[in-house]
Design an enzyme around this catalytic site. Structure first.
Site, short mmCIF file in Angstrom:
data_model
loop_
_atom_site.label_atom_id
_atom_site.label_comp_id
_atom_site.label_asym_id
_atom_site.label_seq_id
_atom_site.Cartn_x
_atom_site.Cartn_y
_atom_site.Cartn_z
N LYS A 206 -9.90 -39.98 39.36
CA LYS A 206 -10.44 -40.40 38.06
C LYS A 206 -9.43 -41.38 37.47
O LYS A 206 -8.44 -40.99 36.87
CB LYS A 206 -10.63 -39.19 37.15
CG LYS A 206 -11.62 -39.41 36.00
CD LYS A 206 -11.15 -40.36 34.94
CE LYS A 206 -9.97 -39.85 34.15
NZ LYS A 206 -9.50 -40.90 33.16
N GLU A 282 3.36 -35.69 36.00
CA GLU A 282 4.34 -36.70 35.62
C GLU A 282 3.98 -37.12 34.20
O GLU A 282 3.02 -37.84 33.98
CB GLU A 282 4.29 -37.88 36.60
CG GLU A 282 5.55 -38.73 36.57
CD GLU A 282 5.46 -39.86 35.57
OE1 GLU A 282 6.03 -39.70 34.47
OE2 GLU A 282 4.81 -40.87 35.86
N CYS A 316 6.58 -44.92 31.32
CA CYS A 316 7.25 -43.67 31.00
C CYS A 316 8.74 -43.75 31.30
O CYS A 316 9.53 -42.99 30.74
CB CYS A 316 6.62 -42.51 31.77
SG CYS A 316 6.58 -42.77 33.55
N GLU A 413 7.73 -41.50 22.14
CA GLU A 413 7.65 -42.55 23.14
C GLU A 413 7.05 -43.81 22.51
O GLU A 413 5.94 -43.76 21.98
CB GLU A 413 6.80 -42.07 24.32
CG GLU A 413 7.08 -42.76 25.62
CD GLU A 413 6.45 -42.04 26.80
OE1 GLU A 413 6.85 -42.32 27.93
OE2 GLU A 413 5.56 -41.19 26.60
#
Length: 513
Positions: A206, A282, A316, A413
């Site tokens: 997906k 992750e 990331c 973040e």
């Protein structure tokens, strides 16, 4: 490459957010026209079960690129059913045959590098130079795991008491669900698909709704490389939870691998608990970038540019917090600001572009919100600090100094081209600041002191550490984090283990009697 083509085709004619005035070029139109636009289920490209489609946009212009099939829960079930049917035969396929498929796929992706690079730039926004780098990086997972395929092994041993023999076998985990993010459309797919193919697992992919086109092209390449029907099924959708939720609860699924936010990852881990699925996660990062007083500042600035501005900061692994020794902070900030100020901001297809748009309006607005929050906390905006006017989702490359250690921008973040600089007085304070987060994906440090570098490798609470380098990602190395940055590793020798189960067979002593 066949597929369901949208009515009206791709649209163009919008200008880039940089004001370059570049309309969609013929090569871009031709590439989009060649793509499959359906779902790949059991080796067939098909429409969504309800006929629904959604439009993928160019973040540099806001213009539509292509309409593709929008998978429904019924399509998700059909994809998992296909993967389940194909699993037994695929697991029995000779390792060398699986390896050759991966090697042919590597060759094909490499041969079509320009197509993949252009497509990623169109749907995600990064400059072509960076897209080409991602193609090389993503393709390398295919080559690496093609070489690992035939090296999966077990062991035969005598039990310590001598009364039996121990046989240890490795076998595929089974049907796996992959949910990939939008920021690295090729590499995040190959990093999961390649080891699964090598291990003998079937898959449902997906891809992110913002950037699904690269995944569709890659799936078509794998078909051409000889991947059998049902081994890989691809279901782009705008209803991720409705489509993947039932799959996670389905006993035919045995593995879930997700790359994305920690918030979503937590929910998926909880959902996976009902079926006790193998999971690889992750998740988010908050990478510290440490510059010590003895660092080579030219090298540190180059590393910061890589760690902060690669992919426009939408990674990331991006340096989220620049922690600089107070003795060199002013000089480092001055050098970094001068270098970043020279970065051209433009549509990724424009010559010389170094920073493209952010992926959508929400991402751009979140970046600006964090900058404004830091400003309110007392930070100084040394460079940038505003969205770029005009079409597209561009944001000025930004440097913040005098950032308080408790500022919100240091806790969240950023996912954009913003470099907040914080000072520290000594190594102990640097380590404490670096570890003051629930995340633990990667850290970077620049120092000429090797002993200090080794201490940091043991003291920093991260899964990866870059010493005097601003980039750590490598297909031959295990990628992953600790704490709330994830579970498991992708790449390296460790990567294939995520797709293998261990079976122990106890055998009676052949010399008994």
């Amino acid at each position: 490459m066949s597929g369901t083509q949208p009515s009206g085709g791709a649209s163009g004619g919008a200008n880039s957010g940089s004001g370059s005035g570049s309309a969609m070029r013929p090569a871009e139109r031709a590439l989009l026209a060649s793509l499959p636009t359906g779902l790949l289920i059991d080796g067939e490209w098909r429409e969504a079960s309800d006929g629904g489609t959604f439009v993928v946009e160019d973040p540099a212009t806001g213009a539509a690129l292509l309409a593709i099939a929008d998978a429904t829960p019924a399509d998700g079930e059909a994809a998992l059913a296909a993967a389940h049917r194909a699993q037994a035969g695929w697991a029995r396929t000779a390792p060398r045959e699986r390896a050759e498929i991966l090697r042919r796929a590597f060759d094909a992706v490499t041969a079509r590098a320009e197509d993949f690079a252009l497509l990623m730039t169109l749907e995600m926004g990064k400059p072509l130079a960076e897209s080409r780098g991602e193609v090389a990086y993503g393709a390398e997972f295919l080559r690496w795991f093609s070489e690992e395929t035939s090296r999966v092994s077990g062991r035969y041993a005598t039990a310590p008491d001598g009364r039996s023999r121990l046989l240890v076998l490795k076998r595929p985990v089974g049907p796996s669900l992959f949910i990939t993010p939008w920021n690295f459309p090729l590499a995040m797919a190959t990093r999961k698909i390649a080891p699964a193919i090598a291990a003998g697992c079937t898959m449902v992919l997906k891809p992110a709704a913002l950037t699904p086109l690269t995944a569709l092209l890659f799936a078509a390449v794998l078909e051409e490389a000889g991947l059998p029907p049902g081994v890989l099924n691809v279901i782009p959708t705008t209803s991720a939870g409705r489509v993947t939720g039932p799959l996670v609860r389905d006993p035919r699924l045995r593995k879930l691998s997700f790359t994305g936010s920690t918030e979503v990852g937590r929910r998926l881990i909880a959902d996976a608990a009902d079926q006790v699925l193998r999971v690889s996660m992750e998740l988010g990062g908050n990478a510290p970038f440490l510059v010590f007083e003895d660092a080579d500042l030219d090298q540190a600035v180059e590393g910061a540019l890589l760690a902060k501005l690669r992919n426009g900061g939408e990674a990331c692994t991006a340096a989220n917090r620049l922690l600089v020794h107070e003795r060199v902070a002013a000089e480092f900030a001055e050098r970094l600001t001068a270098r970043i100020a020279a970065y051209p901001v433009a549509r990724g297809t424009e010559p010389g572009a170094k920073l493209g748009p952010l992926v959508d309006a929400g991402t751009r607005d979140k970046v600006h919100e964090l900058v404004e929050s830091a400003r309110a906390d007392g930070a100084t905006v040394a460079l940038g600090g505003r969205p770029v006017p005009g079409p597209g989702y561009f944001y000025e490359p930004t440097v913040l100094t005098n950032v308080p250690a408790d500022a919100r921008i240091l806790r969240e973040e950023i996912f954009g081209p913003v470099a907040p600089i914080v000072t520290f007085a000594d190594e102990a304070e640097a380590v404490a600041l670096a570890n003051a987060t629930e995340f633990g994906l990667v850290a970077y440090a620049f120092t000429r002191d090797l002993d200090r570098g080794l201490r940091l490798a043991e003291e920093l609470e991260v899964g990866m550490f870059g010493l005097n380098t601003g980039i750590v990602s490598n297909p031959a190395a295990p990628f992953g984090g600790v704490k709330q940055s994830g579970i498991g590793r992708e790449g390296g020798f460790e990567g294939i283990e995520e797709y293998l189960e261990t079976t122990y067979v106890g055998i009676a002593d052949p010399f008994r009697g």
